[in-house]
Design a protein around this motif. Structure first.
Motif, PDB file in Angstrom:
ATOM      1  N   UNK A 311       0.735  -1.077   0.104  1.00  0.00           N
ATOM      2  CA  UNK A 311      -0.079   0.038   0.130  1.00  0.00           C
ATOM      3  C   UNK A 311       1.080   1.166   0.029  1.00  0.00           C
ATOM      4  N   UNK A 312       0.605   2.289  -0.837  1.00  0.00           N
ATOM      5  CA  UNK A 312       1.372   3.414  -0.898  1.00  0.00           C
ATOM      6  C   UNK A 312       0.386   4.663  -0.603  1.00  0.00           C
ATOM      7  N   UNK A 313       0.958   5.423   0.538  1.00  0.00           N
ATOM      8  CA  UNK A 313       0.454   6.619   0.689  1.00  0.00           C
ATOM      9  C   UNK A 313       0.882   7.837   0.205  1.00  0.00           C
ATOM     10  N   UNK A 314       0.386   8.576  -0.376  1.00  0.00           N
ATOM     11  CA  UNK A 314       0.947   9.680  -1.269  1.00  0.00           C
ATOM     12  C   UNK A 314       0.644  10.906  -0.520  1.00  0.00           C
ATOM     13  N   UNK A 315       1.677  11.494   0.106  1.00  0.00           N
ATOM     14  CA  UNK A 315       1.349  12.915   0.759  1.00  0.00           C
ATOM     15  C   UNK A 315       1.143  13.870  -0.417  1.00  0.00           C
ATOM     16  N   UNK A 316       0.200  14.861  -0.330  1.00  0.00           N
ATOM     17  CA  UNK A 316      -0.089  15.928  -1.477  1.00  0.00           C
ATOM     18  C   UNK A 316      -0.725  17.121  -1.025  1.00  0.00           C
ATOM     19  N   UNK A 317      -0.072  18.186  -1.525  1.00  0.00           N
ATOM     20  CA  UNK A 317      -0.631  19.603  -1.351  1.00  0.00           C
ATOM     21  C   UNK A 317      -0.253  20.365  -2.541  1.00  0.00           C
ATOM     22  N   UNK A 318      -1.349  20.970  -3.108  1.00  0.00           N
ATOM     23  CA  UNK A 318      -1.081  21.902  -4.328  1.00  0.00           C
ATOM     24  C   UNK A 318      -0.112  22.985  -3.845  1.00  0.00           C
ATOM     25  N   UNK A 319       0.963  23.156  -4.699  1.00  0.00           N
ATOM     26  CA  UNK A 319       1.835  24.400  -4.295  1.00  0.00           C
ATOM     27  C   UNK A 319       2.321  25.136  -5.427  1.00  0.00           C
ATOM     28  N   UNK A 320       1.992  24.647  -6.605  1.00  0.00           N
ATOM     29  CA  UNK A 320       2.498  25.554  -7.663  1.00  0.00           C
ATOM     30  C   UNK A 320       1.838  25.319  -9.062  1.00  0.00           C
ATOM     31  N   UNK A 321       2.039  25.785  -9.938  1.00  0.00           N
ATOM     32  CA  UNK A 321       1.393  25.400 -11.445  1.00  0.00           C
ATOM     33  C   UNK A 321       1.293  24.232 -11.944  1.00  0.00           C
ATOM     34  N   UNK A 322       2.357  23.142 -11.304  1.00  0.00           N
ATOM     35  CA  UNK A 322       2.431  21.837 -11.792  1.00  0.00           C
ATOM     36  C   UNK A 322       1.258  21.073 -10.790  1.00  0.00           C
ATOM     37  N   UNK A 323       0.779  21.562  -9.782  1.00  0.00           N
ATOM     38  CA  UNK A 323      -0.212  20.805  -9.099  1.00  0.00           C
ATOM     39  C   UNK A 323      -1.327  20.212  -9.533  1.00  0.00           C
ATOM     40  N   UNK A 324      -1.776  20.793 -10.761  1.00  0.00           N
ATOM     41  CA  UNK A 324      -2.928  20.137 -11.383  1.00  0.00           C
ATOM     42  C   UNK A 324      -2.413  18.780 -12.084  1.00  0.00           C
ATOM     43  N   UNK A 325      -1.185  18.940 -12.809  1.00  0.00           N
ATOM     44  CA  UNK A 325      -0.584  17.754 -13.614  1.00  0.00           C
ATOM     45  C   UNK A 325      -0.224  16.864 -12.742  1.00  0.00           C
ATOM     46  N   UNK A 326       0.167  16.944 -11.459  1.00  0.00           N
ATOM     47  CA  UNK A 326       0.510  16.000 -10.280  1.00  0.00           C
ATOM     48  C   UNK A 326      -0.954  15.316  -9.973  1.00  0.00           C
ATOM     49  N   UNK A 327      -1.621  16.173  -9.583  1.00  0.00           N
ATOM     50  CA  UNK A 327      -2.964  15.558  -9.037  1.00  0.00           C
ATOM     51  C   UNK A 327      -3.788  14.812  -9.993  1.00  0.00           C
ATOM     52  N   UNK A 328      -3.693  15.273 -11.320  1.00  0.00           N
ATOM     53  CA  UNK A 328      -4.447  14.517 -12.514  1.00  0.00           C
ATOM     54  C   UNK A 328      -3.870  13.065 -12.407  1.00  0.00           C
ATOM     55  N   UNK A 329      -2.607  12.919 -12.098  1.00  0.00           N
ATOM     56  CA  UNK A 329      -1.939  11.521 -12.397  1.00  0.00           C
ATOM     57  C   UNK A 329      -1.977  10.858 -11.003  1.00  0.00           C
ATOM     58  N   UNK A 330      -1.765  11.377 -10.016  1.00  0.00           N
ATOM     59  CA  UNK A 330      -1.972  10.747  -8.627  1.00  0.00           C
ATOM     60  C   UNK A 330      -3.451  10.149  -8.399  1.00  0.00           C
ATOM     61  N   UNK A 331      -4.525  11.180  -8.646  1.00  0.00           N
ATOM     62  CA  UNK A 331      -5.930  10.610  -8.336  1.00  0.00           C
ATOM     63  C   UNK A 331      -5.967   9.486  -9.228  1.00  0.00           C
ATOM     64  N   UNK A 332      -5.555   9.151 -10.531  1.00  0.00           N
ATOM     65  CA  UNK A 332      -5.833   8.132 -11.369  1.00  0.00           C
ATOM     66  C   UNK A 332      -5.114   7.135 -10.849  1.00  0.00           C
TER      67      UNK A 332
END
Ligand code: TXA
Ligand code: MG
Length: 341
Positions: A311-332
């Motif tokens: 099981x992987x827990x990924x810490x995440x917080x939106x911090x800059x303009x790349x947040x959306x790209x990360x979130x899109x991949x991470x959520x999927x």
């Protein structure tokens, strides 16, 4: 089939170009992720890509070029706004969707009347495409559903024995795929966030919008603009959970979850974007900025699999303009299992 591992010297690039011209498949580095290339004017070659990846046949390929003049061969013309986007972001981690020309076979675009065009910045990619003598159709070089490959080793893990060759060009500098903008209509639409941020796009075409499905799963029967949106994506073997919020609360939540699951005999991993420590878990540092986190994201997910994490827990917080790209991949990659704290 024997898969040849090629270097980036002149002779190797020539050899790779010949394989493409002969209807074969070559994986190659770009600044975003590794691509799996075939001659974009050859339907039979494109069909081999779908087979090697196990990719559903209704998901179109994007076409890679090494010179802007090739856009005119591939598209049936484009708007003033599309021209602005091309001038601003090509070459770069960017894909533009335009009305397609007759020359692009249906087997590449999955019968859509548009084509995605990408002009990579990566020098090896450009030399390889030029050596092929044709535009190169290429999706990411992973087995369908898995995280995209960002090193030649990742490609080898998925593609050995399935394709003709892999060009080893080291690690990809961006780490997530290109930003896709559909510029085939009046209003440019961002279909996938990526290496170019939404703010950068809006600075060039202020009326650009973001497709609302970027962060959601599609509801049953709903038709996506980008066929790739509806498929399982970026999923490692491990079960991924995103824990999102401020890092103190994230730490508290993940600590609880790790303790619980460790007791149940599971190996837990944490992908961090803080200095947080987690006893008993395998920790990989994702990076303190969203840009860094994006760069290592797919590589880290693949590394957790190599380390046999359950099981992987990924810490995440939106911090800059790349947040959306990360979130899109991470959520999927998490199959939309997101815990907000
Ligand atoms: O950075 C990238 O874009 C990488 C590197 C190799 O260039 N390529 C890549 O390709 O990510 P792929 O196939 O993994 O993702 C392309 C996405 C798919 O979701 C596909 O559905 C969408 O682009 N796409 C391709 N052609 C399209 C079109 N004509 N209209 C809408 N979406 C399209
Ligand atoms: Mg892909």
């Amino acid at each position: 089939m024997d898969t040849k591992i090629l270097d980036t010297d002149e002779n190797s690039i020539k050899e790779a170009g010949k394989i493409i011209a002969g209807g074969g498949l070559v994986a190659f580095p770009t600044e975003t992720v590794y691509g799996l290339g075939a001659d974009a004017f050859d339907s039979d070659a494109a069909a081999k890509i779908y087979e090697a990846k196990g990719r559903p046949s209704d998901n179109p390929l994007i076409v890679h070029i090494s010179d802007k003049s090739q856009i005119d061969e591939l598209s049936a013309g484009y708007s003033e706004k599309a021209k602005k986007l091309i001038d601003a972001f090509m070459p770069g981690p960017f894909t533009i969707i335009l009305k397609k020309s007759e020359r692009v076979p249906d087997g590449v675009t999955a019968c859509m009347d548009t084509v995605g065009i990408r002009f990579p910045e990566n020098e090896t990619a450009r030399r390889f495409i030029a050596a092929s003598g044709v535009p190169v159709a290429a999706p990411s070089a992973n087995i369908s559903g898995k995280p995209s490959p960002t090193t030649a080793r990742d490609v080898m893990d998925d593609m050995m024995g399935r394709i003709d060759a892999i060009i080893d060009g080291g690690s990809c500098s961006v780490g997530v795929e290109s930003t896709i903008v559909d510029a085939s209509g009046d209003t440019p639409v961002v279909l996938r966030p990526g290496g170019i941020t939404y703010d950068e796009i809006c600075a060039v075409v202020p009326d650009a919008v973001i497709d609302p499905h970027i962060l959601e799963s599609l509801k049953d029967g709903e038709k996506p603009k980008c066929p790739g949106m509806k498929y399982k994506h970026y999923a490692p073997e491990a079960e991924v959970y995103v824990v999102e919020g401020n890092m103190a609360d994230v730490k508290k939540k993940i600590t609880e979850l790790v303790n619980e699951n460790e007791k149940a005999g599971k190996i837990c991993g944490v992908l961090t974007m803080s200095e947080n420590a987690y006893d008993g878990a395998v920790i990989l540092q994702g990076g303190m900025t969203n840009k860094e986190y994006a760069k290592g994201l797919f590589a880290n997910l693949r590394e957790f699999d190599r380390l046999k994490v359950d099981i992987v827990y990924a810490e995440f917080e939106e911090r800059d303009g790349y947040g959306l790209a990360v979130k899109n991949r991470l959520y999927k990659s998490a199959g939309q299992r997101v815990i907000y704290v």
